[in-house]
Design a protein around this motif. Structure first.
Motif, PDB file in Angstrom:
ATOM      1  N   SER A 123       0.810  -1.245  -0.119  1.00 14.70           N
ATOM      2  CA  SER A 123       0.122  -0.106   0.063  1.00 14.70           C
ATOM      3  C   SER A 123       0.672   1.248   0.033  1.00 14.70           C
ATOM      4  CB  SER A 123      -1.038   0.027   1.135  1.00 14.70           C
ATOM      5  OG  SER A 123      -0.200   0.342   2.374  1.00 14.70           O
ATOM      6  N   GLY A 124       0.196   2.409  -0.042  1.00 12.83           N
ATOM      7  CA  GLY A 124       0.878   3.657   0.022  1.00 12.83           C
ATOM      8  C   GLY A 124       1.691   3.980   1.379  1.00 12.83           C
ATOM      9  N   GLU A 125       1.341   3.055   2.261  1.00 13.38           N
ATOM     10  CA  GLU A 125       2.096   3.396   3.568  1.00 13.38           C
ATOM     11  C   GLU A 125       3.155   2.565   3.749  1.00 13.38           C
ATOM     12  OE1 GLU A 125      -1.485   3.082   3.281  1.00 13.38           O
ATOM     13  OE2 GLU A 125      -1.712   5.248   3.218  1.00 13.38           O
ATOM     14  N   ASN A 126       3.301   1.577   3.312  1.00  7.95           N
ATOM     15  CA  ASN A 126       4.406   0.603   3.328  1.00  7.95           C
ATOM     16  C   ASN A 126       5.157   0.113   1.961  1.00  7.95           C
ATOM     17  OD1 ASN A 126       2.540  -0.945   2.231  1.00  7.95           O
ATOM     18  ND2 ASN A 126       2.606  -2.518   3.565  1.00  7.95           N
ATOM     19  N   LEU A 127       5.477   1.303   1.250  1.00 10.08           N
ATOM     20  CA  LEU A 127       6.231   0.993   0.167  1.00 10.08           C
ATOM     21  C   LEU A 127       7.515   0.531   0.025  1.00 10.08           C
ATOM     22  CD1 LEU A 127       5.181   4.183  -2.033  1.00 10.08           C
ATOM     23  CD2 LEU A 127       4.368   1.821  -2.383  1.00 10.08           C
ATOM     24  N   GLU A 149      13.050  -4.712  -8.083  1.00  7.05           N
ATOM     25  CA  GLU A 149      13.582  -3.298  -8.808  1.00  7.05           C
ATOM     26  C   GLU A 149      12.479  -2.574  -9.232  1.00  7.05           C
ATOM     27  OE1 GLU A 149      16.081  -5.252 -11.924  1.00  7.05           O
ATOM     28  OE2 GLU A 149      17.607  -6.086 -10.489  1.00  7.05           O
ATOM     29  N   MET A 150      11.300  -3.122  -9.801  1.00  5.73           N
ATOM     30  CA  MET A 150      10.586  -2.355 -10.433  1.00  5.73           C
ATOM     31  C   MET A 150       9.611  -1.464  -9.029  1.00  5.73           C
ATOM     32  SD  MET A 150       6.708  -3.610 -12.011  1.00  5.73           S
ATOM     33  CE  MET A 150       6.177  -3.992 -10.194  1.00  5.73           C
ATOM     34  N   LEU A 151       9.600  -2.143  -8.205  1.00  2.00           N
ATOM     35  CA  LEU A 151       9.077  -1.505  -6.808  1.00  2.00           C
ATOM     36  C   LEU A 151       9.886  -0.597  -6.318  1.00  2.00           C
ATOM     37  CD1 LEU A 151       7.797  -4.734  -4.887  1.00  2.00           C
ATOM     38  CD2 LEU A 151       6.464  -2.812  -5.988  1.00  2.00           C
ATOM     39  N   ASP A 152      11.454  -0.709  -6.507  1.00  2.47           N
ATOM     40  CA  ASP A 152      12.071   0.481  -5.971  1.00  2.47           C
ATOM     41  C   ASP A 152      11.913   1.475  -6.940  1.00  2.47           C
ATOM     42  OD1 ASP A 152      13.418  -1.203  -4.342  1.00  2.47           O
ATOM     43  OD2 ASP A 152      15.086  -2.058  -5.653  1.00  2.47           O
ATOM     44  N   ARG A 153      11.720   1.425  -8.034  1.00  3.69           N
ATOM     45  CA  ARG A 153      11.444   2.436  -9.108  1.00  3.69           C
ATOM     46  C   ARG A 153      10.191   3.243  -8.701  1.00  3.69           C
ATOM     47  NH1 ARG A 153      13.654  -1.105 -12.783  1.00  3.69           N
ATOM     48  NH2 ARG A 153      11.484  -1.730 -13.604  1.00  3.69           N
ATOM     49  N   ILE A 154       9.251   2.371  -8.450  1.00  6.58           N
ATOM     50  CA  ILE A 154       7.873   2.842  -7.996  1.00  6.58           C
ATOM     51  C   ILE A 154       7.895   3.805  -6.838  1.00  6.58           C
ATOM     52  CG2 ILE A 154       5.516   2.196  -7.236  1.00  6.58           C
ATOM     53  CD1 ILE A 154       5.539  -0.121  -9.137  1.00  6.58           C
ATOM     54  N   GLN A 155       8.664   3.129  -5.669  1.00  7.99           N
ATOM     55  CA  GLN A 155       8.895   3.907  -4.430  1.00  7.99           C
ATOM     56  C   GLN A 155       9.554   5.342  -4.720  1.00  7.99           C
ATOM     57  OE1 GLN A 155      11.002   1.882  -1.529  1.00  7.99           O
ATOM     58  NE2 GLN A 155      10.818   3.305   0.196  1.00  7.99           N
ATOM     59  N   LYS A 156      10.489   5.137  -5.695  1.00  8.46           N
ATOM     60  CA  LYS A 156      11.255   6.576  -5.688  1.00  8.46           C
ATOM     61  C   LYS A 156      10.505   7.626  -6.610  1.00  8.46           C
ATOM     62  CE  LYS A 156      16.093   4.446  -5.882  1.00  8.46           C
ATOM     63  NZ  LYS A 156      17.042   4.136  -6.778  1.00  8.46           N
ATOM     64  N   ALA A 157       9.666   6.852  -7.393  1.00  6.97           N
ATOM     65  CA  ALA A 157       8.820   7.908  -8.279  1.00  6.97           C
ATOM     66  C   ALA A 157       7.648   8.311  -7.309  1.00  6.97           C
ATOM     67  CB  ALA A 157       7.957   7.157  -9.260  1.00  6.97           C
TER      68      ALA A 157
END
Length: 369
Positions: A123-127, A149-157
């Motif tokens: 969720s947005g609270e535990n990226l 790796e995709m989640l890393d990019r999503i978190q940074k974005a």
């Protein structure tokens, strides 16, 4: 197989061949047994198939305990036994295959099920949560690594977007506060013409800056998928731009040299050049000159301003980032972000060279053909 057990097999006739032929066992009628004996007596091959009374019989010559015997069995019963054996083997194989298949499938799918269970918790609270990476050294481990790796990019974005919204709120709050303050001042001293005029001028100036901020934000959020790429004579293009800059900034000198062609979208290129020139003007305090150079596939904009500290160079293209926030240079720190976005949309890149106290040079590289 023991001879006694062998004799207990149903529907089988056994004849001993030593010292003539002797019936050891027969489940058949005397008439049929006599016919079977006649065939057994003439048997030459170890295995023979004969048809008697409309039924096929299998004759098999075997040696048991040093003595020769002929075993006779109806072929139909043999086939029936074989069918039963095959059926039994098939059932056993199916059951074993079912359980082995379930075990293999469970082992194969377990990593995927683990990833699905973990993915449902995002969720947005535990990226910062990540999928477990199984130590299987196969495609599943590679899949988990790729998704992480995709989640890393999503978190940074997501973090950049959140920071962008915070910056926008902050940058809008300051001019809005200024507008409210001058509005209250004008209302309080409505009978003082000079105060009202000064307040209205300040309100207009602040509103103009807000309009520029909003336009820059729209430029940043605009989709750049429909660019019209064409070959552009860079020197001619810059000469036209300099005509406009000279009218807007008459106190500045613009030095242009070089000649070349780039492939770019004309409107996007104009935005890039204008943003770079305005940035050069903004930080040129002593030498009021902007130097423009061009060649095949590139152009540059250079100033003789204060320059940018080396430790700041990596962040100058970030949204709302200012090299020196204490400077009263105006602007919102969006110009270079827009430049980078438009340059990359045109399949190009931008480089910066700067030295504190000597100025800054931005070079844009684009396709030339």
């Amino acid at each position: 197989m023991k001879f006694e057990r062998f004799l207990k097999i149903p529907n089988i006739a056994v004849f001993a061949l030593n010292d003539g032929i002797k019936v050891v066992r027969t489940p058949f009628s005397k008439e049929l047994t006599d016919k079977l004996i006649e065939v057994a007596r003439k048997l030459k091959d170890r295995k023979t198939l004969k048809s008697l009374e409309g039924e096929d019989f299998l004759f098999l010559k075997v040696e048991i305990r040093g003595k020769e015997f002929v075993v006779v069995r109806p072929l139909g019963f043999v086939l029936h036994s074989l069918r039963r054996s095959f059926l039994f083997i098939w059932i056993v194989f199916s059951v074993v295959s079912f359980f082995l298949g379930n075990m293999v499938i469970s082992r194969v799918l377990n990593p995927i099920m683990d990833m699905i269970r973990q993915a449902r918790k995002f969720s947005g609270e535990n990226l910062g949560r990540r999928l477990p990476e199984p130590e299987t050294h196969d495609e599943f481990q590679e899949l988990a690594r790729t998704l992480n790796e995709m989640l890393d990019r999503i978190q940074k974005a997501f973090e950049r977007q959140s920071q962008f919204m915070n910056d926008v709120s902050h940058e809008l709050k300051t001019p809005l506060t200024s507008i409210l303050g001058y509005s209250e001042l004008a209302l309080r001293f409505s009978d003082r013409e000079e105060i009202v005029k000064e307040s209205l001028d300040s309100i207009k100036e602040t509103a103009d800056r807000m309009m520029k901020l909003i336009q820059n934000m729209l430029d940043l959020s605009k989709s750049l998928e429909n660019l019209v790429m064409e070959r552009i004579d860079m020197r001619h293009f810059l000469e036209k731009q300099i005509e406009n800059f000279s009218k807007e900034f008459p106190e500045f000198q613009f030095d242009l040299s070089g000649d070349g062609v780039v492939v770019a979208d004309r409107k996007a290129l104009a935005i890039v050049v204008k943003a770079l020139v305005e940035n050069a003007i903004k930080f040129s305090e002593n030498e009021k000159i902007v130097i423009l150079r061009c060649g095949d596939g590139w152009f540059s904009v250079e100033d003789r301003g204060k320059g940018i500290p080396r430790e700041e160079l990596e962040r100058i293209f970030d949204r709302f980032y200012k090299v020196d926030r204490s400077r009263s240079t105006g602007g919102y720190g969006l110009g270079l972000s827009i430049v980078k976005k438009y340059v990359e949309a045109m399949e190009g890149r931008i480089e910066v060279e700067s030295e504190s106290g000597r100025g800054t040079k931005f070079t844009v590289f684009l396709r030339s053909s």
